[in-house]
Design a protein around this motif. Structure first.
Motif, PDB file in Angstrom:
ATOM      1  N   VAL A 290       0.838  -1.203   0.000  1.00 32.14           N
ATOM      2  CA  VAL A 290       0.000   0.000   0.000  1.00 32.14           C
ATOM      3  C   VAL A 290       0.871   1.250   0.000  1.00 32.14           C
ATOM      4  CG1 VAL A 290      -1.618   1.345   1.412  1.00 32.14           C
ATOM      5  CG2 VAL A 290      -2.057  -1.079   0.988  1.00 32.14           C
ATOM      6  N   GLU A 291       1.945   1.243   0.744  1.00 27.26           N
ATOM      7  CA  GLU A 291       2.848   2.406   0.766  1.00 27.26           C
ATOM      8  C   GLU A 291       3.434   2.670  -0.621  1.00 27.26           C
ATOM      9  OE1 GLU A 291       3.440   4.578   3.214  1.00 27.26           O
ATOM     10  OE2 GLU A 291       2.163   3.520   4.637  1.00 27.26           O
TER      11      GLU A 291
ATOM     12  N   THR B 178       0.569   3.948  -3.026  1.00 25.20           N
ATOM     13  CA  THR B 178       0.162   5.338  -2.827  1.00 25.20           C
ATOM     14  C   THR B 178       1.252   6.300  -3.308  1.00 25.20           C
ATOM     15  OG1 THR B 178       0.859   5.294  -0.490  1.00 25.20           O
ATOM     16  CG2 THR B 178      -1.478   4.848  -0.969  1.00 25.20           C
TER      17      THR B 178
ATOM     18  N   VAL C  62      -6.499  10.121  -3.479  1.00 28.56           N
ATOM     19  CA  VAL C  62      -6.001   8.768  -3.206  1.00 28.56           C
ATOM     20  C   VAL C  62      -6.552   8.323  -1.853  1.00 28.56           C
ATOM     21  CG1 VAL C  62      -3.957   7.332  -2.897  1.00 28.56           C
ATOM     22  CG2 VAL C  62      -3.928   9.198  -4.576  1.00 28.56           C
ATOM     23  N   THR C  63      -7.238   7.191  -1.870  1.00 32.80           N
ATOM     24  CA  THR C  63      -7.926   6.679  -0.686  1.00 32.80           C
ATOM     25  C   THR C  63      -7.585   5.212  -0.488  1.00 32.80           C
ATOM     26  OG1 THR C  63      -9.753   8.206  -1.115  1.00 32.80           O
ATOM     27  CG2 THR C  63     -10.203   6.370   0.375  1.00 32.80           C
ATOM     28  N   VAL C  64      -7.291   4.852   0.758  1.00 32.97           N
ATOM     29  CA  VAL C  64      -7.016   3.463   1.117  1.00 32.97           C
ATOM     30  C   VAL C  64      -8.151   2.991   2.015  1.00 32.97           C
ATOM     31  CG1 VAL C  64      -5.429   1.895   2.303  1.00 32.97           C
ATOM     32  CG2 VAL C  64      -4.527   3.823   0.994  1.00 32.97           C
TER      33      VAL C  64
ATOM     34  N   ASP D  65      -9.303  -0.208   4.294  1.00 36.12           N
ATOM     35  CA  ASP D  65      -8.966  -1.475   4.932  1.00 36.12           C
ATOM     36  C   ASP D  65     -10.264  -2.264   5.061  1.00 36.12           C
ATOM     37  OD1 ASP D  65      -8.412  -3.591   6.647  1.00 36.12           O
ATOM     38  OD2 ASP D  65      -7.215  -2.389   8.029  1.00 36.12           O
TER      39      ASP D  65
ATOM     40  N   TYR E 108      -7.058  -4.728   1.283  1.00 33.36           N
ATOM     41  CA  TYR E 108      -7.165  -3.294   1.010  1.00 33.36           C
ATOM     42  C   TYR E 108      -7.666  -3.031  -0.401  1.00 33.36           C
ATOM     43  CZ  TYR E 108      -3.997  -2.799   4.999  1.00 33.36           C
ATOM     44  OH  TYR E 108      -3.428  -2.865   6.238  1.00 33.36           O
TER      45      TYR E 108
ATOM     46  N   VAL F 201      -7.345   0.308  -2.868  1.00 36.28           N
ATOM     47  CA  VAL F 201      -6.756   1.632  -3.037  1.00 36.28           C
ATOM     48  C   VAL F 201      -7.464   2.241  -4.239  1.00 36.28           C
ATOM     49  CG1 VAL F 201      -4.673   2.976  -3.440  1.00 36.28           C
ATOM     50  CG2 VAL F 201      -4.535   0.847  -2.122  1.00 36.28           C
TER      51      VAL F 201
ATOM     52  N   VAL G  80      -4.288  -6.758  -2.172  1.00 33.97           N
ATOM     53  CA  VAL G  80      -4.475  -5.329  -2.417  1.00 33.97           C
ATOM     54  C   VAL G  80      -5.034  -5.188  -3.831  1.00 33.97           C
ATOM     55  CG1 VAL G  80      -3.415  -3.053  -2.517  1.00 33.97           C
ATOM     56  CG2 VAL G  80      -2.484  -4.766  -0.942  1.00 33.97           C
TER      57      VAL G  80
ATOM     58  N   ILE H 150      -6.301  -2.332  -6.631  1.00 25.24           N
ATOM     59  CA  ILE H 150      -6.206  -0.919  -6.955  1.00 25.24           C
ATOM     60  C   ILE H 150      -7.244  -0.578  -8.016  1.00 25.24           C
ATOM     61  CG2 ILE H 150      -4.702   0.917  -7.810  1.00 25.24           C
ATOM     62  CD1 ILE H 150      -3.050  -2.206  -6.674  1.00 25.24           C
TER      63      ILE H 150
END
Length: 139
Positions: free
Chosen positions: A27-28, A31, A42-44, A46, A56, A58, A106, A108
């Motif tokens: 995620v890091e 983003t 930009v939205t994460v 969980d 997640y 993203v 994850v 996206i």
């Protein structure tokens, strides 16, 4: 560098991705990649406690189909180069109005502002822990 707006005592939960790379670390990188190409809002999310599909989501949007592709390409390139990760599945590169990159734990979503407003993923998953990500101002 990114600045994540969230409670000071809470960071992304560590989760098993099937590789040595944690979902949090992915995620890091994601983003950072989105912000490097000027991804909007930009939205994460969980969703690890809400579904077994992924940990997640993203979500970000771009201002044109060219930018949407550039955002998705940046995510793919950075995850491959920095973490050795490749998307399990990807869709939408032909139409470029909504590109989905699925890295199993994850997922996206890079889309046009209109698609994002219409489908409102954040509202659909409103029980998720939602974190807005902002670019840190240059120091």
């Amino acid at each position: 560098m990114t600045k994540i707006k969230e409670p000071a005592n809470k960071r992304f939960e560590e989760s098993y991705t099937g590789s040595k790379v944690s979902s949090k670390d992915m995620v890091e990188v994601i983003t950072e990649a989105l912000l490097s190409k000027k991804g909007q809002d930009v939205t994460v999310m969980d969703v690890s406690e809400l579904t077994t599909l992924t940990d997640y989501f993203v979500v970000a949007h771009g201002n044109s189909d060219v930018q949407i592709k550039a955002l998705a390409d940046a995510v793919e390139d950075d995850l491959r180069e920095k973490m050795g990760e490749r998307a399990w599945k990807k869709e939408g590169f032909n139409t470029r109005s909504w590109i989905i990159l699925d890295y199993v734990n994850v997922v996206i979503h890079v889309m046009s502002k209109e698609k994002r407003e219409y489908y409102s993923i954040e509202r659909m998953w409103n029980d998720a822990k939602i974190t807005k990500v902002e670019d840190k101002p240059a120091s």
